[in-house]
Every structure is written in structure tokens, then in C-alpha cells.
Design a protein around this motif. Structure first.
Motif, short mmCIF file in Angstrom:
data_model
loop_
_atom_site.label_atom_id
_atom_site.label_comp_id
_atom_site.label_asym_id
_atom_site.label_seq_id
_atom_site.Cartn_x
_atom_site.Cartn_y
_atom_site.Cartn_z
N PHE A 148 6.73 -9.04 14.60
CA PHE A 148 7.10 -9.32 13.22
C PHE A 148 7.08 -8.02 12.44
O PHE A 148 6.14 -7.23 12.57
CB PHE A 148 6.12 -10.31 12.58
N SER A 149 8.08 -7.79 11.61
CA SER A 149 8.12 -6.59 10.79
C SER A 149 6.95 -6.60 9.81
O SER A 149 6.33 -7.64 9.56
CB SER A 149 9.45 -6.50 10.03
N THR A 150 6.66 -5.46 9.24
CA THR A 150 5.54 -5.33 8.31
C THR A 150 5.66 -6.29 7.14
O THR A 150 4.70 -6.98 6.79
CB THR A 150 5.46 -3.88 7.78
N ILE A 151 6.83 -6.37 6.55
CA ILE A 151 7.01 -7.26 5.39
C ILE A 151 6.86 -8.72 5.81
O ILE A 151 6.33 -9.54 5.05
CB ILE A 151 8.36 -7.00 4.67
N HIS A 171 13.87 1.62 -4.72
CA HIS A 171 12.91 1.08 -5.68
C HIS A 171 13.17 -0.39 -6.00
O HIS A 171 12.38 -1.01 -6.71
CB HIS A 171 12.95 1.90 -6.97
N GLU A 172 14.25 -0.97 -5.48
CA GLU A 172 14.60 -2.35 -5.80
C GLU A 172 14.39 -3.34 -4.66
O GLU A 172 14.44 -4.54 -4.87
CB GLU A 172 16.05 -2.42 -6.27
N VAL A 173 14.14 -2.86 -3.45
CA VAL A 173 13.91 -3.78 -2.33
C VAL A 173 12.49 -4.34 -2.43
O VAL A 173 11.58 -3.68 -2.94
CB VAL A 173 14.13 -3.09 -0.97
N PRO A 174 12.26 -5.58 -1.95
CA PRO A 174 10.94 -6.20 -2.05
C PRO A 174 9.83 -5.43 -1.31
O PRO A 174 8.66 -5.59 -1.63
CB PRO A 174 11.14 -7.58 -1.42
N TRP A 175 10.19 -4.60 -0.37
CA TRP A 175 9.20 -3.87 0.42
C TRP A 175 9.06 -2.41 -0.01
O TRP A 175 8.54 -1.58 0.73
CB TRP A 175 9.56 -3.95 1.90
N SER A 176 9.47 -2.08 -1.21
CA SER A 176 9.44 -0.67 -1.65
C SER A 176 8.03 -0.08 -1.61
O SER A 176 7.88 1.11 -1.34
CB SER A 176 10.04 -0.53 -3.05
N LYS A 177 7.01 -0.89 -1.86
CA LYS A 177 5.64 -0.34 -1.82
C LYS A 177 5.29 0.21 -0.44
O LYS A 177 4.53 1.16 -0.32
CB LYS A 177 4.62 -1.39 -2.26
N PHE A 178 5.88 -0.36 0.62
CA PHE A 178 5.61 0.14 1.97
C PHE A 178 6.36 1.44 2.24
O PHE A 178 5.86 2.30 2.95
CB PHE A 178 6.02 -0.91 3.01
N ILE A 179 7.55 1.58 1.68
CA ILE A 179 8.33 2.80 1.88
C ILE A 179 7.59 4.01 1.32
O ILE A 179 7.59 5.09 1.92
CB ILE A 179 9.72 2.67 1.21
N PHE A 180 6.95 3.81 0.18
CA PHE A 180 6.26 4.92 -0.49
C PHE A 180 4.78 5.02 -0.15
O PHE A 180 4.07 5.84 -0.72
CB PHE A 180 6.47 4.80 -2.00
N ASP A 181 4.31 4.21 0.79
CA ASP A 181 2.91 4.26 1.24
C ASP A 181 2.88 5.05 2.55
O ASP A 181 3.54 4.66 3.53
CB ASP A 181 2.38 2.84 1.45
N ARG A 194 0.93 5.19 4.91
CA ARG A 194 0.47 4.45 6.08
C ARG A 194 1.60 3.65 6.74
O ARG A 194 1.47 3.23 7.89
CB ARG A 194 -0.67 3.50 5.70
N TYR A 195 2.70 3.46 6.04
CA TYR A 195 3.82 2.67 6.57
C TYR A 195 5.17 3.39 6.50
O TYR A 195 6.14 2.91 7.07
CB TYR A 195 3.93 1.34 5.83
N SER A 196 5.23 4.52 5.81
CA SER A 196 6.53 5.18 5.59
C SER A 196 7.18 5.67 6.88
O SER A 196 8.37 5.95 6.90
CB SER A 196 6.36 6.34 4.61
#
Length: 126
Positions: free
Chosen positions: A58-61, A12-22, A24-26
Motif C-alpha cells: 500500500f502506498s504511504t497515503i 501544494h494542492e495534492v492531498p499528500w503534499s505534506k509527505f512530499i515536503f517531509d 522522511r518520505y520525500s
């Protein structure tokens, strides 16, 4: 800058957390240890990218950061849903398979190494 790196491995603290829990990208975005030339203590968002394997992907982030910057300079508003709608994830899969299937020499496309000329150029006489 450095949105693709974190000094914490907490989801929950990494800048890309929204992608982990989405959903479409998890399947590809997670937390991987090793980044910024450190094998421990620095975390990245994906297992592969051009930063650690010298592949044209390039990575997603990183893709999101590029889009945000372009939108900013163009005077447009960034939208996460617009990013997801226009993101081309399959291009990364092609790049990953290309780099592993045909070897490192061709992982950058059809580019050839530069020709280095030593000494003085020959002059043509007419």
C-alpha cells in the motif's frame, strides 16, 4: 476516499503534499501521472502500489488513510507524528523486491489458485 489520487499535478494542492515536503518520505512520495485507470490527467502519490502493479504494497497515503479510519472507528485521535513513528516503510521494499525478483506468480505470497470442481461430488460408499 481517493486521498491517493488528484486531478492536479501541483505539489501544494495534492492531498499528500505534506509527505512530499517531509524528508522522511520525500524519497518515495511525489507526483506520478496515471491513476484510476487513466494514463493522463489523474495523479498518484507513488510510482508503485497494489493499485497499479498488483503487488502486496500500500502506498504511504493509502497506509495513512487506513490508520485514520481505524483510529476513527476506535474513537482515538489521529496524529501524523504517531503515524510516522509506527509506519513500516521497509515492508513495502520487501514487497516490491519480492514481486520483481521471483515473478508475478508469487507476488501475492504463498497463495495457490482456488480449485474448481465441476459436476457432482463423488460419494463414498461404506
Amino acid at each position: 476516499m481517493y486521498d491517493n489520487l488528484a486531478l492536479t499535478g501541483k505539489m501544494h494542492e495534492v492531498p499528500w503534499s505534506k509527505f512530499i515536503f517531509d524528508s522522511r518520505y520525500s524519497d518515495i512520495v511525489d507526483i506520478y501521472e496515471g491513476g484510476f485507470m487513466h494514463s493522463r490527467g489523474v495523479f498518484r502519490s507513488e510510482q508503485n502500489s497494489c493499485m497499479n502493479n498488483d503487488i502486496p504494497y500500500f502506498s504511504t497515503i493509502s497506509r495513512e488513510s487506513i490508520v485514520k479510519r481505524i483510529k476513527h472507528y476506535a474513537g482515538e485521535t489521529y496524529s501524523f507524528e504517531d503515524f510516522v513513528k509506527n509506519d513500516k516503510r521497509d515492508a513495502g521494499a520487501v514487497a516490491l523486491s519480492r514481486s520483481t525478483d521471483i515473478g508475478h506468480a508469487y507476488s501475492r505470497g504463498n497463495q495457490m489458485p482456488p480449485k474448481i470442481h465441476r459436476g457432482k461430488p463423488r460419494l463414498r460408499h461404506r
